[in-house]
Scaffold this motif. Structure first.
Motif, PDB file in Angstrom:
ATOM      1  N   ASN A   1       0.800  -1.224   0.000  1.00  0.00           N
ATOM      2  CA  ASN A   1       0.000   0.000   0.000  1.00  0.00           C
ATOM      3  C   ASN A   1       0.834   1.276   0.000  1.00  0.00           C
ATOM      4  N   VAL A   2       1.920   1.311   0.765  1.00  0.00           N
ATOM      5  CA  VAL A   2       2.849   2.445   0.742  1.00  0.00           C
ATOM      6  C   VAL A   2       4.259   1.868   0.586  1.00  0.00           C
ATOM      7  N   PRO A   3       4.593   1.382  -0.588  1.00  0.00           N
ATOM      8  CA  PRO A   3       5.770   0.528  -0.754  1.00  0.00           C
ATOM      9  C   PRO A   3       7.100   1.181  -0.413  1.00  0.00           C
ATOM     10  N   LEU A   4       7.315   2.427  -0.845  1.00  0.00           N
ATOM     11  CA  LEU A   4       8.602   3.060  -0.566  1.00  0.00           C
ATOM     12  C   LEU A   4       8.735   3.346   0.927  1.00  0.00           C
ATOM     13  N   PHE A   5       7.687   3.849   1.530  1.00  0.00           N
ATOM     14  CA  PHE A   5       7.687   4.118   2.971  1.00  0.00           C
ATOM     15  C   PHE A   5       8.082   2.864   3.741  1.00  0.00           C
ATOM     16  N   LEU A   6       7.354   1.776   3.496  1.00  0.00           N
ATOM     17  CA  LEU A   6       7.559   0.565   4.277  1.00  0.00           C
ATOM     18  C   LEU A   6       8.939  -0.028   4.044  1.00  0.00           C
ATOM     19  N   ALA A   7       9.415   0.032   2.803  1.00  0.00           N
ATOM     20  CA  ALA A   7      10.749  -0.495   2.521  1.00  0.00           C
ATOM     21  C   ALA A   7      11.822   0.309   3.245  1.00  0.00           C
ATOM     22  N   LEU A   8      11.723   1.628   3.196  1.00  0.00           N
ATOM     23  CA  LEU A   8      12.747   2.459   3.835  1.00  0.00           C
ATOM     24  C   LEU A   8      12.687   2.370   5.353  1.00  0.00           C
ATOM     25  N   TRP A   9      11.485   2.211   5.938  1.00  0.00           N
ATOM     26  CA  TRP A   9      11.390   2.044   7.394  1.00  0.00           C
ATOM     27  C   TRP A   9      12.149   0.813   7.854  1.00  0.00           C
ATOM     28  N   LYS A  10      12.279  -0.175   6.984  1.00  0.00           N
ATOM     29  CA  LYS A  10      12.993  -1.392   7.347  1.00  0.00           C
ATOM     30  C   LYS A  10      14.470  -1.306   6.965  1.00  0.00           C
ATOM     31  N   VAL A  11      14.721  -0.897   5.734  1.00  0.00           N
ATOM     32  CA  VAL A  11      16.085  -0.944   5.206  1.00  0.00           C
ATOM     33  C   VAL A  11      17.004   0.059   5.900  1.00  0.00           C
ATOM     34  N   VAL A  12      16.575   1.314   6.037  1.00  0.00           N
ATOM     35  CA  VAL A  12      17.470   2.349   6.560  1.00  0.00           C
ATOM     36  C   VAL A  12      17.889   2.072   8.006  1.00  0.00           C
ATOM     37  N   PRO A  13      16.978   1.803   8.953  1.00  0.00           N
ATOM     38  CA  PRO A  13      17.436   1.476  10.311  1.00  0.00           C
ATOM     39  C   PRO A  13      18.317   0.234  10.358  1.00  0.00           C
ATOM     40  N   ALA A  14      17.969  -0.774   9.556  1.00  0.00           N
ATOM     41  CA  ALA A  14      18.775  -2.003   9.553  1.00  0.00           C
ATOM     42  C   ALA A  14      20.200  -1.718   9.069  1.00  0.00           C
ATOM     43  N   LEU A  15      20.324  -0.930   8.004  1.00  0.00           N
ATOM     44  CA  LEU A  15      21.648  -0.603   7.488  1.00  0.00           C
ATOM     45  C   LEU A  15      22.426   0.273   8.470  1.00  0.00           C
ATOM     46  N   LEU A  16      21.773   1.266   9.042  1.00  0.00           N
ATOM     47  CA  LEU A  16      22.464   2.142   9.985  1.00  0.00           C
ATOM     48  C   LEU A  16      23.018   1.348  11.161  1.00  0.00           C
ATOM     49  N   ALA A  17      22.290   0.329  11.584  1.00  0.00           N
ATOM     50  CA  ALA A  17      22.728  -0.481  12.721  1.00  0.00           C
ATOM     51  C   ALA A  17      23.846  -1.443  12.357  1.00  0.00           C
ATOM     52  N   GLY A  18      24.157  -1.578  11.056  1.00  0.00           N
ATOM     53  CA  GLY A  18      25.258  -2.443  10.643  1.00  0.00           C
ATOM     54  C   GLY A  18      24.842  -3.785  10.103  1.00  0.00           C
ATOM     55  N   ASN A  19      23.536  -3.986   9.867  1.00  0.00           N
ATOM     56  CA  ASN A  19      23.057  -5.248   9.311  1.00  0.00           C
ATOM     57  C   ASN A  19      23.178  -5.261   7.795  1.00  0.00           C
ATOM     58  N   THR A  20      23.096  -6.437   7.221  1.00  0.00           N
ATOM     59  CA  THR A  20      22.919  -6.579   5.784  1.00  0.00           C
ATOM     60  C   THR A  20      21.473  -7.028   5.539  1.00  0.00           C
ATOM     61  N   VAL A  21      20.953  -6.758   4.337  1.00  0.00           N
ATOM     62  CA  VAL A  21      19.503  -6.872   4.119  1.00  0.00           C
ATOM     63  C   VAL A  21      19.200  -7.604   2.821  1.00  0.00           C
ATOM     64  N   VAL A  22      18.195  -8.472   2.891  1.00  0.00           N
ATOM     65  CA  VAL A  22      17.550  -9.037   1.702  1.00  0.00           C
ATOM     66  C   VAL A  22      16.123  -8.508   1.702  1.00  0.00           C
TER      67      VAL A  22
END
Length: 490
Positions: free
Chosen positions: A166-187
């Protein structure tokens, strides 16, 4: 609009630093016109395997978690800037693949999402990576030796991110950006119903210089890849936004390997209009319709008003909602756009029919509108006798709002809490009185006469609406784990 005219290069899955080649095509359809927006090649299970391996390797080698947090933040800001350079085309694509109104797509779904991504960098920078534990001095000094006790915050590892449509960019960035900032890698696996905007994250990652394997973006036709993302022992955490039924299945799939599971799930949020605010109820109902055609888990789709004024509210709502224009989201005169699919139209119709069978009365709307050329369902207001009606309990995810009457404030709170969900809610009325009522609502977020929505305030569900929280400090810490370090002098 076709893939060649979106302006979004690399409309392909992105794994280990490169875009994938051909795969079976996924046809992405404009829900307003049923025309083809684009056909994108899909990834197979072997591609998902490769992505998980790449993310695991990049994490274990320290390609990403091993660099200072400030350097990671700088790369993430370049990543956000690369998306900002695509702002116009991202907005067009959101409209085309989700049916969002143009103003919402550009102002909220794109500009809002990118602004909150930048704010997440600020929030992360404010959080300490190490904190001294408040241990009493006499407990740290033993036998003439002094101990130190420190709590450190470290990344989880490999994160599987699965946002909704429903809000694809919002939801993706809410997950990806905090995960990356914390030092994780993401699929990252976007919804097959709206994958195009999210696929742009792969091109932005490459442009920003994220090391290979740090962010992988794969689109698929079915759910075999998503299942691998939730079961593979090399994955440390799963972050999902979507229905409660799928969230429950993900918890089950992740349980054997004890992954951390972050869930934002369904909702059946109530808006309580106290006697002094009843005149606002009709506008509140119309607002639900205008917001992604009711396709929002936090939307207040159960409206509670004093029983003595219920008929008055229903009459006002019927007039207000019947005046809403249903149609092409690109037309500036349109108030309500389409829902995402034919299946969602059917769901809306089935829920309205079930409401009628159990004593509900349709005040306005209630019908599919196929003659408009897309997946349209009329903005609908239903008068319900009580919360036993299925429309008061089941999430519809469409432009359907129910109205219930309450006897007094205690009864209003009882009705609001009579649900398995607990994502959001609202109370409207004199501030002091409304705050007192809000404290009694069993939900992760309660708005009083409106509220703040931004990166600095977290949200999350209670009960069957989810686990953990997104945004804010809590949204960063959700992608970290605590380690206790203690050292003794010698």
């Amino acid at each position: 609009m076709t893939a060649s005219t979106t302006g979004l290069e690399g409309l392909r899955s992105y794994v280990d630093g490169d875009h994938l080649g051909g795969g079976d095509p996924l046809r992405v359809t404009d829900p307003a016109t049923l025309s083809t927006v684009a056909e994108v090649p899909t990834a197979g299970v072997a591609d998902f395997e490769r992505a998980v391996l790449a993310a695991r390797r990049a994490f274990d080698r320290g390609d990403w978690p091993g660099i200072p947090a400030a350097e990671r933040a700088a790369v993430v800001l370049r990543f956000v800037a690369a998306l900002e350079a695509r702002r116009e085309h991202l907005g067009e694509t959101v409209v085309a693949e989700t049916g969002a109104l143009v103003a919402s797509a550009r102002g909220v779904q794109v500009d809002g999402a990118l602004g909150q991504a930048r704010d997440a960098v600020r929030i992360h920078a404010s959080l300490p990576e190490e904190e001294h534990n408040p241990v009493p001095l006499d407990a740290l000094v033993t036998g003439g030796r002094v101990a130190t006790s420190v709590l450190t915050w470290e990344p989880l590892g490999v994160v599987s991110a699965i946002p909704a449509y429903n809000v694809p960019l919002f939801l993706a960035l809410w997950k990806v950006v905090p995960a990356l900032l914390a030092g994780n890698t993401v699929v990252l696996r976007p919804s097959p119903l709206a994958p195009l905007t999210v696929l742009a994250l792969g091109a932005a990652a490459k442009e920003a210089g994220l090391p290979p394997g740090v962010l992988n973006v794969l689109v698929e036709q079915g759910d075999a890849g998503a299942r691998l993302m939730t079961t593979d022992p090399r994955v440390d955490a799963v972050s999902f936004t979507g229905s409660t039924s799928v969230g429950s299945a993900i918890m089950e799939q992740a349980a054997p390997t004890l992954k951390r599971v972050l869930l934002e799930l369904g909702g059946k949020s109530a808006g309580i209009y106290l006697p002094g605010a009843v005149d606002r109820a009709a506008d509140g109902i119309a607002t639900v319709m205008r917001a992604m055609a009711g396709q929002g888990c936090v939307l207040q789709t159960r409206v509670l008003v004093p029983q003595a004024r219920k008929d008055e509210v229903l009459a006002q709502a019927a007039e207000r909602v019947a005046a809403l224009r249903l149609g092409d989201p690109r037309d500036p005169e349109t108030d309500v756009g389409p829902v995402i699919s034919a299946a969602q139209v059917t769901r809306c119709a089935d829920h309205v029919a079930a409401a009628r069978r159990h004593g509900g009365r349709v005040v306005t709307g209630g019908r599919p509108r196929p003659e408009l050329g897309g997946h349209f369902f009329e903005p609908t207001v239903v008068d319900l006798p009580d919360t036993a009606n299925p429309l008061a309990q089941e999430e519809t995810f469409g432009p359907v709002v129910s109205v219930l009457g309450y006897r007094d404030v205690d009864h209003a709170v009882e009705l609001a809490n009579d649900t398995v969900y607990g994502l959001s809610g609202g109370v409207f009325g004199p501030t002091e009185e409304a705050l007192a009522v809000a404290r009694r609502i069993r939900a992760g977020t309660v708005l009083v006469n409106g509220g703040y929505f931004g990166a600095f305030a977290s949200s999350g569900g209670w009960r069957r609406s989810g686990e953990w929280r997104e945004r804010g400090r809590e949204g960063i810490r959700a992608y970290q784990q605590a380690k206790h370090l203690t050292a003794v002098s010698h």
